[in-house]
Design a protein around this motif. Structure first.
Motif, PDB file in Angstrom:
ATOM      1  N   ARG A   1     -34.866 -31.284 -21.280  1.00  0.00           N
ATOM      2  CA  ARG A   1     -33.913 -31.942 -22.170  1.00  0.00           C
ATOM      3  C   ARG A   1     -34.352 -31.898 -23.626  1.00  0.00           C
ATOM      4  O   ARG A   1     -33.634 -32.387 -24.498  1.00  0.00           O
ATOM      5  N   ALA A   2     -35.498 -31.329 -23.904  1.00  0.00           N
ATOM      6  CA  ALA A   2     -36.007 -31.302 -25.277  1.00  0.00           C
ATOM      7  C   ALA A   2     -35.237 -30.284 -26.111  1.00  0.00           C
ATOM      8  O   ALA A   2     -34.948 -29.193 -25.647  1.00  0.00           O
ATOM      9  N   PRO A   3     -34.913 -30.623 -27.372  1.00  0.00           N
ATOM     10  CA  PRO A   3     -34.141 -29.716 -28.220  1.00  0.00           C
ATOM     11  C   PRO A   3     -35.012 -28.703 -28.952  1.00  0.00           C
ATOM     12  O   PRO A   3     -34.727 -28.319 -30.067  1.00  0.00           O
ATOM     13  N   PHE A   4     -36.111 -28.275 -28.339  1.00  0.00           N
ATOM     14  CA  PHE A   4     -36.973 -27.279 -28.955  1.00  0.00           C
ATOM     15  C   PHE A   4     -37.541 -26.405 -27.846  1.00  0.00           C
ATOM     16  O   PHE A   4     -37.661 -26.835 -26.695  1.00  0.00           O
ATOM     17  N   PRO A   5     -37.885 -25.175 -28.151  1.00  0.00           N
ATOM     18  CA  PRO A   5     -38.230 -24.228 -27.093  1.00  0.00           C
ATOM     19  C   PRO A   5     -39.613 -24.408 -26.489  1.00  0.00           C
ATOM     20  O   PRO A   5     -39.845 -23.961 -25.358  1.00  0.00           O
ATOM     21  N   ASP A   6     -40.517 -25.038 -27.212  1.00  0.00           N
ATOM     22  CA  ASP A   6     -41.902 -25.081 -26.748  1.00  0.00           C
ATOM     23  C   ASP A   6     -42.281 -26.451 -26.212  1.00  0.00           C
ATOM     24  O   ASP A   6     -43.393 -26.926 -26.402  1.00  0.00           O
ATOM     25  N   GLY A   7     -41.341 -27.100 -25.541  1.00  0.00           N
ATOM     26  CA  GLY A   7     -41.631 -28.394 -24.955  1.00  0.00           C
ATOM     27  C   GLY A   7     -42.466 -28.254 -23.692  1.00  0.00           C
ATOM     28  O   GLY A   7     -42.389 -27.265 -22.975  1.00  0.00           O
ATOM     29  N   VAL A   8     -43.269 -29.275 -23.431  1.00  0.00           N
ATOM     30  CA  VAL A   8     -44.052 -29.305 -22.198  1.00  0.00           C
ATOM     31  C   VAL A   8     -44.021 -30.727 -21.676  1.00  0.00           C
ATOM     32  O   VAL A   8     -44.039 -31.687 -22.444  1.00  0.00           O
ATOM     33  N   GLU A   9     -43.913 -30.866 -20.384  1.00  0.00           N
ATOM     34  CA  GLU A   9     -43.823 -32.193 -19.809  1.00  0.00           C
ATOM     35  C   GLU A   9     -45.192 -32.856 -19.750  1.00  0.00           C
ATOM     36  O   GLU A   9     -46.210 -32.207 -19.540  1.00  0.00           O
ATOM     37  N   GLY A  10     -45.178 -34.157 -19.935  1.00  0.00           N
ATOM     38  CA  GLY A  10     -46.383 -34.957 -19.836  1.00  0.00           C
ATOM     39  C   GLY A  10     -46.038 -36.395 -20.149  1.00  0.00           C
ATOM     40  O   GLY A  10     -44.998 -36.673 -20.742  1.00  0.00           O
ATOM     41  N   ASP A  11     -46.870 -37.307 -19.775  1.00  0.00           N
ATOM     42  CA  ASP A  11     -46.605 -38.725 -19.950  1.00  0.00           C
ATOM     43  C   ASP A  11     -47.868 -39.372 -20.497  1.00  0.00           C
ATOM     44  O   ASP A  11     -48.912 -39.363 -19.834  1.00  0.00           O
ATOM     45  N   LEU A  12     -47.779 -39.919 -21.699  1.00  0.00           N
ATOM     46  CA  LEU A  12     -48.953 -40.549 -22.299  1.00  0.00           C
ATOM     47  C   LEU A  12     -49.442 -41.739 -21.484  1.00  0.00           C
ATOM     48  O   LEU A  12     -50.589 -42.152 -21.623  1.00  0.00           O
ATOM     49  N   ALA A  13     -48.573 -42.273 -20.657  1.00  0.00           N
ATOM     50  CA  ALA A  13     -48.997 -43.372 -19.784  1.00  0.00           C
ATOM     51  C   ALA A  13     -49.835 -42.868 -18.613  1.00  0.00           C
ATOM     52  O   ALA A  13     -50.454 -43.659 -17.909  1.00  0.00           O
TER      53      ALA A  13
ATOM     54  N   LEU B   1     -53.625 -32.602 -32.996  1.00  0.00           N
ATOM     55  CA  LEU B   1     -52.748 -33.489 -32.240  1.00  0.00           C
ATOM     56  C   LEU B   1     -52.083 -34.482 -33.177  1.00  0.00           C
ATOM     57  O   LEU B   1     -52.750 -35.124 -33.994  1.00  0.00           O
ATOM     58  N   PHE B   2     -50.761 -34.621 -33.059  1.00  0.00           N
ATOM     59  CA  PHE B   2     -50.016 -35.685 -33.733  1.00  0.00           C
ATOM     60  C   PHE B   2     -49.764 -36.772 -32.707  1.00  0.00           C
ATOM     61  O   PHE B   2     -49.122 -36.525 -31.684  1.00  0.00           O
ATOM     62  N   LEU B   3     -50.261 -37.968 -32.979  1.00  0.00           N
ATOM     63  CA  LEU B   3     -50.238 -39.029 -31.967  1.00  0.00           C
ATOM     64  C   LEU B   3     -49.470 -40.248 -32.463  1.00  0.00           C
ATOM     65  O   LEU B   3     -49.778 -40.813 -33.513  1.00  0.00           O
ATOM     66  N   VAL B   4     -48.459 -40.629 -31.678  1.00  0.00           N
ATOM     67  CA  VAL B   4     -47.770 -41.900 -31.860  1.00  0.00           C
ATOM     68  C   VAL B   4     -48.363 -42.865 -30.847  1.00  0.00           C
ATOM     69  O   VAL B   4     -48.252 -42.627 -29.632  1.00  0.00           O
ATOM     70  N   PRO B   5     -49.029 -43.936 -31.279  1.00  0.00           N
ATOM     71  CA  PRO B   5     -49.714 -44.822 -30.334  1.00  0.00           C
ATOM     72  C   PRO B   5     -48.741 -45.758 -29.621  1.00  0.00           C
ATOM     73  O   PRO B   5     -47.562 -45.838 -29.954  1.00  0.00           O
ATOM     74  N   GLY B   6     -49.255 -46.457 -28.636  1.00  0.00           N
ATOM     75  CA  GLY B   6     -48.467 -47.464 -27.941  1.00  0.00           C
ATOM     76  C   GLY B   6     -47.552 -46.923 -26.873  1.00  0.00           C
ATOM     77  O   GLY B   6     -46.765 -47.668 -26.290  1.00  0.00           O
ATOM     78  N   MET B   7     -47.639 -45.618 -26.595  1.00  0.00           N
ATOM     79  CA  MET B   7     -46.785 -45.020 -25.566  1.00  0.00           C
ATOM     80  C   MET B   7     -47.543 -44.820 -24.256  1.00  0.00           C
ATOM     81  O   MET B   7     -47.002 -44.282 -23.301  1.00  0.00           O
ATOM     82  N   GLY B   8     -48.789 -45.223 -24.264  1.00  0.00           N
ATOM     83  CA  GLY B   8     -49.621 -45.067 -23.071  1.00  0.00           C
ATOM     84  C   GLY B   8     -50.970 -45.700 -23.322  1.00  0.00           C
ATOM     85  O   GLY B   8     -51.137 -46.527 -24.222  1.00  0.00           O
TER      86      GLY B   8
END
Length: 274
Positions: free
Chosen positions: A36-48, A63-70
């Motif tokens: 469902r990602a709107p870009f070609p180089d998406g990869v699945e993973g879960d920060l949790a 790495l670009f990291l948004v905290p609090g997602m896991g």
């Protein structure tokens, strides 16, 4: 290889576009559903679930990291073990302005974990996002009006694309490692002025009714809890201080382009209010 977490969010999606546009490095976007990602180089993973990040981190050096997602400590450990050299972290101005708030304390803890991780780092501390105005979208669509506390207190709201632009520079250019950047928009703007800018983009007026803190808290608490509602109201104007009101020129200094004004964000996102 650069890995962008939160790649479908306000900042991450803009960052992926900017990195692809620059062509400086290969880019990979982390999402829970790559299909469902709107870009070609998406990869699945879960920060949790840090164990799920191994494919995403393969070959990654930044790495670009948004905290609090896991579990942030586990994510940083996984990144270090995978050979990541540099992390650009999104924190918050509240680390300085409201350190007593739980969210600010959490951001500061992640900053310190990163700085102690052995990886190089850049920390971004943005102020209020321009995109917070989306909270008003339903009211503007249905009533052409908003009801807000602190209608005439202006904060230097920042366009998420400017946060992304600084992150892009930190990820791809020299001179940003070990730096902490306070990020704001180009000027203070009140909720009343924001409503005027949204109305101008829509082609009709958006009226503003000021309400008390108590009424605002009654509306917010059922959705976010008592303590978080009070914290958000403090940040909206109930506990402002000079540091929260200060306009920084970081965006223009780092990127070479002026910070985007709120009216630009309103014009770009006007469909949400129709």
């Amino acid at each position: 290889m650069i890995l962008v977490t939160g790649a479908t969010g306000n900042i991450g999606s803009a960052l992926v576009r900017q990195l692809h546009g620059s062509g400086a490095s290969p880019v990979r976007g982390l999402t829970r559903d790559a299909a469902r990602a709107p870009f070609p180089d998406g990869v699945e993973g879960d920060l949790a679930r840090p164990a799920s990040l191994k494919p995403a981190l393969d070959g990654v050096r930044s790495l670009f990291l948004v905290p609090g997602m896991g579990a942030d400590a586990d994510v940083l450990t996984a990144a270090r073990q995978a050979g990541v050299e540099h992390v650009v972290l999104v924190s918050s101005v509240t680390v300085r302005t409201h350190p007593h708030l739980p969210a600010a304390a959490g951001n500061l803890a992640v900053e310190r974990m990163l700085q102690d991780s052995g990886m190089s780092w850049t920390v971004l501390r943005p102020t209020q996002f321009a995109s917070n105005a989306l909270w008003w979208a339903a009211s503007i669509r249905e009533h052409r009006s908003i009801r807000v506390p602190y209608a005439d207190i202006g904060l230097p709201a920042v366009h998420p694309a400017d946060i992304a632009a600084v992150a892009r520079a930190a990820l791809t250019e020299p001179g940003h490692r070990g730096r902490t950047y306070a990020l704001t928009g180009p000027e203070r703007i009140t909720p009343r002025q924001q409503a005027r800018a949204i109305g101008a983009a829509l082609g009709h007026d958006v009226s503003v009714e000021g309400i008390s803190r108590e009424e605002a808290h009654r509306q917010m608490a059922p959705f976010m809890g008592d303590r978080t509602a009070h914290a958000v109201l403090d940040l909206m104007g109930g506990d402002v201080n000079d540091e929260l009101l200060k306009v920084h020129d970081t965006v223009s200094r780092v990127t070479g382009s002026p910070a985007r004004p709120f009216r630009q964000w309103a014009a770009e996102n006007v469909a949400a209010f129709r």
